[in-house]
Design an enzyme around this catalytic site. Structure first.
Site, PDB file in Angstrom:
ATOM      1  N   VAL A 173       1.061  -1.165   0.097  1.00 16.62           N
ATOM      2  CA  VAL A 173      -0.138  -0.053   0.080  1.00 16.62           C
ATOM      3  C   VAL A 173       0.966   1.348  -0.019  1.00 16.62           C
ATOM      4  CG1 VAL A 173      -1.916  -1.278   0.987  1.00 16.62           C
ATOM      5  CG2 VAL A 173      -0.188  -0.022   2.403  1.00 16.62           C
ATOM      6  N   TYR A 231       2.648   5.716  14.990  1.00 20.79           N
ATOM      7  CA  TYR A 231       1.588   4.917  14.894  1.00 20.79           C
ATOM      8  C   TYR A 231       0.129   5.460  15.367  1.00 20.79           C
ATOM      9  CZ  TYR A 231      -1.572   0.540  15.516  1.00 20.79           C
ATOM     10  OH  TYR A 231      -2.513  -0.287  15.144  1.00 20.79           O
TER      11      TYR A 231
END
Length: 266
Positions: free
Chosen positions: A68, A160
């Site tokens: 991705v 994250y």
């Protein structure tokens, strides 16, 4: 797996990060309910193996390598889904990257932030961008992204967490844009889920289990069930929503209660 004739009969579905963990459970759940699933993963061999398992269990599935972080790879996966299934009705953005924090915030590296953001947030953007015309053409298009409670509260992992918070924002803004085109966009925010990331850390999982109000950590199937709901017509009037699936951890200040009254009891 016996295929259940159900909510996703005739649907074409693309699941990124679909070879393991939450992605694999989601692909299995949707295939069981009749979807034709493209299992997309950076590990092409593992994607193929999981797709083969789904077929052996009675589902319709194919596997494809997909990074991705690469626009061409994403566009090829979307085209593969449309070619294989005739339509793309559901996109599940599950691929993510998490770099462990260092001891001090100021010692972090730009490269670590770039990796987490590029896969977790920008990767989902790339997938939505490539998929949206097909989702709009389907007449029942839905995007479900996998976020995290890290996007809501402090649980560590700065980069994250920032990426997951950004994904929540993208869910809202894209819902506003895509709604008039007939596409719903939602997000599931899991708490701790027993996946490969926790292999060899049974003591940590046991410690966390005890602070969850439901006294267990999540299983991939818990998240897959929530994804299936949001992707289905059962959620036909839900868009721009973050569904927290976390065993109650964000509803309870466990640290405060621990300090006040001692460790939680089973």
């Amino acid at each position: 797996m016996t295929t259940d004739s159900g909510r996703f009969d005739g649907y074409g579905v693309l699941v990124t990060g679909g070879a393991r963990g939450i992605g694999a459970a989601t692909a299995r759940r949707l295939a069981r309910e009749g979807a034709r699933v493209l299992v997309a993963d950076r590990d092409a061999a593992e994607a193929g193996r999981h797709a083969a398992t789904l077929r052996e269990q009675g589902g319709t599935a194919e596997g494809v390598g997909c990074d991705v972080a690469d626009r061409a790879s994403v566009e090829a996966a979307v085209a593969r889904a449309v070619d294989a299934f005739g339509s793309l009705d559901v996109l599940v953005n599950n691929a993510a990257h998490c770099t462990p924090d260092g001891a001090r915030f100021e010692d972090g590296e730009d490269e670590d932030w770039a990796a987490d953001l590029d896969v977790t947030l920008v990767g989902a953007y790339r997938c939505c961008r490539a998929a949206l015309p097909h989702l709009a053409a389907s007449g029942r298009g839905a995007v479900v992204s996998i976020g995290s409670v890290n996007g809501l509260q402090h649980f560590g992992n700065h980069a994250y967490s920032a990426a997951k918070a950004g994904l929540m924002s993208l869910t809202r803004t894209l819902a506003g844009h895509a709604g008039p085109r007939g596409v719903r966009v939602n997000l599931v925010a899991p708490g701790t889920v027993r996946t490969r990331a926790w292999e060899g850390r049974d003591d940590d999982l046991e410690a966390m289990r005890r602070v969850y109000p439901l006294r267990r950590v999540g299983e991939p199937e818990d998240i897959a069930a929530a994804v299936a709901f949001l992707a289905s017509r059962d959620a036909a009037w839900i868009t721009g929503h973050t569904l927290v699936v976390d065993g109650g951890i964000t509803a309870v200040n466990s640290g405060f209660l621990h300090a006040l009254s001692g460790p939680p009891e089973d």
